[in-house]
Scaffold this motif. Structure first.
Motif, mmCIF file in Angstrom:
data_model
loop_
_atom_site.group_PDB
_atom_site.id
_atom_site.type_symbol
_atom_site.label_atom_id
_atom_site.label_comp_id
_atom_site.label_asym_id
_atom_site.label_seq_id
_atom_site.Cartn_x
_atom_site.Cartn_y
_atom_site.Cartn_z
ATOM 1 N N LEU A 102 43.260 53.931 -12.078
ATOM 2 C CA LEU A 102 43.830 52.513 -11.632
ATOM 3 C C LEU A 102 44.165 51.711 -12.891
ATOM 4 C CD1 LEU A 102 40.271 51.515 -10.304
ATOM 5 C CD2 LEU A 102 41.983 52.390 -8.900
ATOM 6 N N PRO A 103 45.126 50.901 -12.700
ATOM 7 C CA PRO A 103 45.817 50.091 -13.898
ATOM 8 C C PRO A 103 44.847 49.513 -14.801
ATOM 9 C CG PRO A 103 46.236 49.073 -11.689
ATOM 10 C CD PRO A 103 45.261 50.144 -11.519
ATOM 11 N N ALA A 104 45.220 49.692 -15.789
ATOM 12 C CA ALA A 104 43.977 49.078 -17.139
ATOM 13 C C ALA A 104 43.940 47.578 -16.834
ATOM 14 C CB ALA A 104 44.721 49.286 -18.442
ATOM 15 N N ALA A 105 44.738 46.914 -16.354
ATOM 16 C CA ALA A 105 44.705 45.459 -16.179
ATOM 17 C C ALA A 105 43.567 45.096 -15.038
ATOM 18 C CB ALA A 105 45.930 44.654 -15.665
ATOM 19 N N VAL A 106 43.241 45.943 -14.319
ATOM 20 C CA VAL A 106 42.154 45.607 -13.316
ATOM 21 C C VAL A 106 40.806 45.783 -13.791
ATOM 22 C CG1 VAL A 106 41.438 46.502 -10.856
ATOM 23 C CG2 VAL A 106 43.768 46.280 -11.409
ATOM 24 N N LYS A 107 40.057 44.794 -13.693
ATOM 25 C CA LYS A 107 38.517 44.897 -13.931
ATOM 26 C C LYS A 107 37.739 45.619 -13.265
ATOM 27 C CE LYS A 107 38.448 41.255 -17.567
ATOM 28 N NZ LYS A 107 37.673 40.124 -18.008
ATOM 29 N N LEU A 108 36.791 46.491 -13.419
ATOM 30 C CA LEU A 108 35.979 47.167 -12.888
ATOM 31 C C LEU A 108 34.457 46.720 -12.878
ATOM 32 C CD1 LEU A 108 35.936 49.676 -11.009
ATOM 33 C CD2 LEU A 108 35.339 51.104 -13.085
ATOM 34 N N HIS A 109 33.960 46.427 -11.767
ATOM 35 C CA HIS A 109 32.696 45.598 -11.629
ATOM 36 C C HIS A 109 31.624 46.565 -11.101
ATOM 37 C CE1 HIS A 109 33.384 40.820 -12.509
ATOM 38 N NE2 HIS A 109 33.964 41.803 -13.517
ATOM 39 N N TYR A 110 30.366 46.558 -11.490
ATOM 40 C CA TYR A 110 29.479 47.405 -10.694
ATOM 41 C C TYR A 110 28.743 46.419 -9.813
ATOM 42 C CZ TYR A 110 25.219 49.885 -9.659
ATOM 43 O OH TYR A 110 24.232 50.512 -8.995
ATOM 44 N N ALA A 111 28.782 46.852 -8.522
ATOM 45 C CA ALA A 111 27.930 45.905 -7.474
ATOM 46 C C ALA A 111 26.672 46.466 -7.233
ATOM 47 C CB ALA A 111 28.422 45.852 -6.173
ATOM 48 N N MET A 112 25.657 45.696 -8.298
ATOM 49 C CA MET A 112 23.958 46.482 -8.257
ATOM 50 C C MET A 112 23.534 46.517 -7.202
ATOM 51 S SD MET A 112 22.272 43.857 -10.926
ATOM 52 C CE MET A 112 20.456 44.461 -10.254
ATOM 53 N N LYS A 113 23.702 46.005 -5.903
ATOM 54 C CA LYS A 113 23.010 45.937 -4.653
ATOM 55 C C LYS A 113 22.873 47.510 -4.499
ATOM 56 C CE LYS A 113 25.315 45.217 -0.997
ATOM 57 N NZ LYS A 113 26.319 44.557 -0.077
ATOM 58 N N ALA A 114 23.782 48.421 -4.753
ATOM 59 C CA ALA A 114 23.878 49.651 -4.349
ATOM 60 C C ALA A 114 22.782 50.543 -5.201
ATOM 61 C CB ALA A 114 25.180 50.465 -4.837
ATOM 62 N N ASN A 115 22.443 50.237 -6.507
ATOM 63 C CA ASN A 115 21.332 50.905 -7.034
ATOM 64 C C ASN A 115 20.863 49.859 -8.234
ATOM 65 O OD1 ASN A 115 19.370 52.168 -8.730
ATOM 66 N ND2 ASN A 115 20.452 53.984 -8.200
ATOM 67 N N PRO A 116 19.790 49.052 -8.020
ATOM 68 C CA PRO A 116 19.360 48.256 -8.892
ATOM 69 C C PRO A 116 18.424 48.749 -9.922
ATOM 70 C CG PRO A 116 18.012 47.761 -6.937
ATOM 71 C CD PRO A 116 19.038 49.267 -6.871
ATOM 72 N N MET A 117 18.319 49.937 -10.212
ATOM 73 C CA MET A 117 17.339 50.582 -11.264
ATOM 74 C C MET A 117 17.699 49.909 -12.855
ATOM 75 S SD MET A 117 17.146 54.194 -12.888
ATOM 76 C CE MET A 117 15.728 54.650 -13.479
ATOM 77 N N PRO A 118 16.572 49.426 -13.306
ATOM 78 C CA PRO A 118 17.279 48.585 -14.466
ATOM 79 C C PRO A 118 17.969 49.580 -15.550
ATOM 80 C CG PRO A 118 14.948 47.763 -13.773
ATOM 81 C CD PRO A 118 15.354 49.044 -12.822
ATOM 82 N N ALA A 119 17.277 50.875 -15.746
ATOM 83 C CA ALA A 119 18.044 51.713 -16.705
ATOM 84 C C ALA A 119 19.330 51.945 -16.320
ATOM 85 C CB ALA A 119 17.076 53.085 -17.015
ATOM 86 N N LEU A 120 19.519 52.218 -15.055
ATOM 87 C CA LEU A 120 20.853 52.619 -14.694
ATOM 88 C C LEU A 120 21.756 51.459 -14.703
ATOM 89 C CD1 LEU A 120 21.743 54.657 -11.684
ATOM 90 C CD2 LEU A 120 22.728 52.350 -11.518
#
Ligand SMILES: *Cc1c(COP(=O)(O)O)cnc(C)c1O
Length: 410
Positions: free
Chosen positions: A58-76
């Motif tokens: 992906l282009p470097a200018a695009v920010k990547l977010h983690y949608a934590m609904k998929a896996n909310p394990m705190p350590a992960l």
């Protein structure tokens, strides 16, 4: 019977002397280390590699977010928060985990229909971006901002006037409980000058589990065009344009891995356009399943091999109460088997079609139906692959009052 074809989704895990390795740990030893079965194990090496692969495509200018609904394990979540640019949360509980994980509040966004007043207050106090899903939330946010003496950071979630083609789960287009209908937005944007509301941009999320790159590209182009039209009505420049995600992973035979190259090309064009047309805007992708799904396995122990009228059943200590998705009861229309193997007999020839079931007293408790498997014995470890997303937290752990499952980050 001949050796079954190796499902592509299993090949990300190495095998040594017939035993599956999770980030270098042989499965039996890992089970001893965990202390009990069943458990989920998430492989740090695979999680990190997936983020790196995306960054490269992906282009470097695009920010990547983690949608934590998929896996909310705190350590992960803590592991991911250090590697992505932001975290998307969908409840105050997830917000707490994301903050504990060290995520920067400026880079946390909070989506979800039915946000309560208390949740909105927590979000404003934390300083995170609220993806507003209905017109009801706006006066609540304005009141909260005033009472706390803090600005409420607002992005409007748009229910677009198109649908994501080929998506496993549609969450935008048509009549939906998510977001504000696109045609309502000009009026909403005009009325946004309420005190304390700081408009930052738009959020579009059309759907989940899409394996068709062209459909994702089209949704991103349409989302961008819609945001551009809506920006004309906005009280201030768009600073955040969250284009959603929906990147899928292969689960079933015949499914192909998503091709990132065309998505990268498409986003490069959108980044160029945005530099001219929305010069203050940062493009964001929010991904859950794609980031973590393939890095996880669910591991259960065979308690008994039982034959009923010629049909073999492997009865395990794990089942739908921990892994609703693999049982086929989380959004599947026709039940299909997740990739399942005997992690203690990798590479052994299949000798029978066995059904892998759990300990629950319901026929729904099925982890694999008539799967070609090697000769299993009590004590063997069954592995369900592609289990890093929508696993433990998406399962009815209280159903039938068996013990809950353990999760480890390896
Ligand atoms: C569920 C959800 C996601 C994550 O979807 P995946 O298919 O797991 O990538 C992202 N954004 C929003 C708003 C969601 O509701």
């Amino acid at each position: 019977m001949s050796t079954p074809p190796v499902h592509a989704p299993m090949s990300q895990f190495a095998v040594r002397e017939g035993e599956l390795l999770v980030n270098g740990w042989p499965l039996r030893r890992l089970a001893e280390r965990v202390g009990r079965t069943p458990f989920y194990a998430y492989d740090r090496g695979l999680l990190g590699a997936r983020v790196a692969e995306l960054r490269a495509a992906l282009p470097a200018a695009v920010k990547l977010h983690y949608a934590m609904k998929a896996n909310p394990m705190p350590a992960l979540v803590a592991f991911m928060a250090q590697r992505v640019d932001g975290v998307d949360v969908a409840s105050a509980g997830e917000l707490r985990v994301a903050l504990d994980a060290g995520a920067d509040p400026r880079e946390i966004s909070f989506a979800g229909p039915g946000k309560g007043e208390a949740e909105l207050r927590q979000a404003v106090a934390a300083g995170v971006l609220v993806n507003v899903e209905s017109e009801r939330e706006l006066p609540l946010l304005a009141g909260t901002a005033q009472s706390l003496g803090l600005p409420a950071r607002v992005a409007l979630r748009v229910n677009p006037d198109f649908e994501l083609k080929g998506s496993g789960m549609r969450m935008g287009g048509g009549a939906k409980p998510f977001g504000i209908d696109a045609e309502r937005l000009p009026a909403v944007l005009r009325g946004l000058q309420r005190e304390g509301l700081a408009f930052e941009g738009f959020h579009l999320f059309a759907g989940s589990q899409n394996l068709k790159a062209e459909a994702i590209c089209e949704a991103q182009r349409l989302s961008y065009a819609l945001a551009l039209r809506l920006a004309e009505h906005a009280p201030s420049p768009v600073r955040v344009l969250n284009l959603g995600g929906g990147f899928g992973i292969p689960y079933f035979p015949g499914e192909q891995r998503l091709d990132l190259a065309p998505i990268g090309d498409n986003l490069r064009q959108l980044v160029e356009r945005a530099a001219r047309e929305l010069p203050q805007a940062v493009l964001v992708l929010e991904l859950g399943r794609y980031l973590v799904g393939e890095a996880g396995v669910y591991v259960a122990r065979v308690l008994e091999r039982k034959v009923s009228r010629g049909q073999a059943f492997l009865i395990t200590d794990g089942g739908l109460h921990h892994h609703l998705s693999a049982s086929g009861n989380f959004g599947q229309v026709l039940r299909k088997n997740y990739p399942v193997a005997l992690g203690t007999r990798m590479g052994e020839a299949a000798v029978e079609n066995a059904s892998v079931v759990g300990p629950l007293c319901t026929p729904l408790d099925l982890l694999a139906e008539r799967m070609a498997l090697p000769a299993a014995q009590a004590g063997d470890l069954v592995v369900v692959f592609q289990s890093g997303a929508y696993g433990a937290s998406a399962s009815p752990q209280g159903f039938l009052s068996h013990p809950g499952c353990v999760e480890v980050l390896v």
